[in-house]
Scaffold this motif. Structure first.
Motif, PDB file in Angstrom:
ATOM      1  N   ALA A  97       0.795  -0.885  -0.015  1.00 35.04           N
ATOM      2  CA  ALA A  97      -0.235  -0.017   0.453  1.00 35.04           C
ATOM      3  C   ALA A  97       0.880   1.519  -0.632  1.00 35.04           C
ATOM      4  CB  ALA A  97      -1.263   0.001   1.019  1.00 35.04           C
ATOM      5  N   GLY A 126      -2.295   0.150  -4.720  1.00 34.32           N
ATOM      6  CA  GLY A 126      -2.121  -0.979  -4.402  1.00 34.32           C
ATOM      7  C   GLY A 126      -0.612  -1.564  -5.106  1.00 34.32           C
ATOM      8  N   LYS A 170      -2.467   2.891   5.311  1.00 32.25           N
ATOM      9  CA  LYS A 170      -2.504   1.831   7.116  1.00 32.25           C
ATOM     10  C   LYS A 170      -3.513   0.713   5.850  1.00 32.25           C
ATOM     11  CE  LYS A 170      -5.282   4.577   9.092  1.00 32.25           C
ATOM     12  NZ  LYS A 170      -6.617   4.642   9.786  1.00 32.25           N
ATOM     13  N   THR A 171      -2.519  -0.444   6.025  1.00 33.22           N
ATOM     14  CA  THR A 171      -3.038  -1.995   5.063  1.00 33.22           C
ATOM     15  C   THR A 171      -5.101  -2.516   6.241  1.00 33.22           C
ATOM     16  OG1 THR A 171      -1.636  -1.573   3.910  1.00 33.22           O
ATOM     17  CG2 THR A 171      -2.902  -3.950   4.158  1.00 33.22           C
ATOM     18  N   ALA A 217       5.633  -4.928   3.924  1.00 37.61           N
ATOM     19  CA  ALA A 217       4.072  -5.435   3.614  1.00 37.61           C
ATOM     20  C   ALA A 217       3.491  -6.751   3.430  1.00 37.61           C
ATOM     21  CB  ALA A 217       4.056  -4.510   2.051  1.00 37.61           C
ATOM     22  N   ILE A 226      -9.060  -7.075   1.673  1.00 39.41           N
ATOM     23  CA  ILE A 226      -7.738  -6.150   1.913  1.00 39.41           C
ATOM     24  C   ILE A 226      -8.522  -4.879   1.341  1.00 39.41           C
ATOM     25  CG2 ILE A 226      -5.658  -5.110   0.806  1.00 39.41           C
ATOM     26  CD1 ILE A 226      -5.460  -8.308  -0.638  1.00 39.41           C
ATOM     27  N   ILE A 228      -6.906  -0.565   1.908  1.00 43.31           N
ATOM     28  CA  ILE A 228      -5.716   0.134   1.781  1.00 43.31           C
ATOM     29  C   ILE A 228      -6.715   1.822   2.177  1.00 43.31           C
ATOM     30  CG2 ILE A 228      -3.726   0.999   0.918  1.00 43.31           C
ATOM     31  CD1 ILE A 228      -3.373  -0.431  -0.629  1.00 43.31           C
ATOM     32  N   GLU A 237     -10.655  -0.550  -1.761  1.00 44.81           N
ATOM     33  CA  GLU A 237     -10.965  -2.227  -1.614  1.00 44.81           C
ATOM     34  C   GLU A 237     -10.967  -3.332  -2.557  1.00 44.81           C
ATOM     35  OE1 GLU A 237     -14.383  -1.696   0.302  1.00 44.81           O
ATOM     36  OE2 GLU A 237     -13.835  -1.832   2.069  1.00 44.81           O
TER      37      GLU A 237
END
Length: 253
Positions: A97, A126, A170-171, A217, A226, A228, A237
């Motif tokens: 990310a 991403g 943020k992930t 990562a 997922i 982000i 997403e």
């Protein structure tokens, strides 16, 4: 043939930076990606510290002086809400990310003090990679698989971000936060990266340069969800699907 992006994705990814968007936020449908997407390696202070001994080994025997870049070709482009297709020969991938810098005008030999003048805005990226260890040879097979570069879902004008050098990336995987980092921890800030890159190559309107991903990562696998987040840019997403699960005729794209 494999489906790596929908028809809507193709249209969106052919529309980034038709106009300067530095004073407003727009969806990717409103702007056009006419250029290329470049990734940046070795721009994480923690990663550089952990690798300092490796840089003294062959073949280079010294740390890199200029930014180390790679390309994400057009076949990798993907978008918010579309699946990440896990190749049949791969068990897991790494989701990097990061922050994407959308170029708004031709940029050659720009100076740090005025570097943001060439920026249309910022977006979420991403950057997906098959895990590998070596930086010493082009990792095309690892980085350039179909659908391995998520962009969007919007571009935020640079004037709307108080300090791009203090933004949190943020992930989340399956609703659990697994990675968080600040752009203040970059070796080269956004402006410094632009100065150093344009010292040896021209960036054009519509190009996207990302600032680099964390060495740690997160690894993702089939069925993972997922998310982000980069505030105030937004949320991107996707979910991981085994590639043979989605089959379409590419002629219909």
């Amino acid at each position: 043939m494999r489906k790596f992006c929908s028809r809507r994705s193709v249209i969106v990814m052919e529309l980034l930076s038709e106009e300067n968007v530095s004073d407003r936020d727009v969806s990717l449908q409103e702007v056009v990606l006419k250029g290329r997407v470049y990734g940046t390696l070795l721009n994480d202070l923690v990663e550089l510290e952990t690798m300092k001994d490796d840089f003294l080994k062959s073949p280079y025997k010294q740390p890199p002086e200029a930014p180390v870049l790679y390309m994400k070709p057009r076949n990798t482009y993907n978008e918010h809400g579309q699946p990440l297709l896990l190749p049949k020969d791969v068990a897991e991938v790494q989701m990097g990310a990061t922050l994407g810098i959308v170029i708004g005008q031709t940029a050659t030999a720009v100076k740090k003090i005025s570097a943001l003048d060439v920026v249309s805005g910022f977006t979420i990226i991403g950057d997906v990679t098959v895990p590998h260890k070596s930086f010493f040879r082009p990792a095309v097979k690892h980085r350039a698989r179909d659908g391995f570069c998520f962009l969007g879902p919007q571009v935020i004008g640079s004037a709307l971000i108080d300090d791009i050098n203090d933004v949190e990336v943020k992930t989340y995987v399956n609703d659990q936060i697994v990675c968080s980092w600040l752009t203040s921890n970059l070796y080269r800030s956004v402006a410094q990266l632009l100065e150093d890159v344009t010292a040896f190559m021209t960036l054009s309107r519509g190009d996207v340069l990302h600032v680099g991903v964390r060495q740690d990562a997160p690894i993702v696998r089939k069925a993972d969800r997922i998310r982000i987040e980069i505030d105030p840019i937004g949320v991107l997403e996707t979910n991981v699907v085994r590639e043979q699960a989605i089959i379409v005729d590419r002629g219909h794209l």
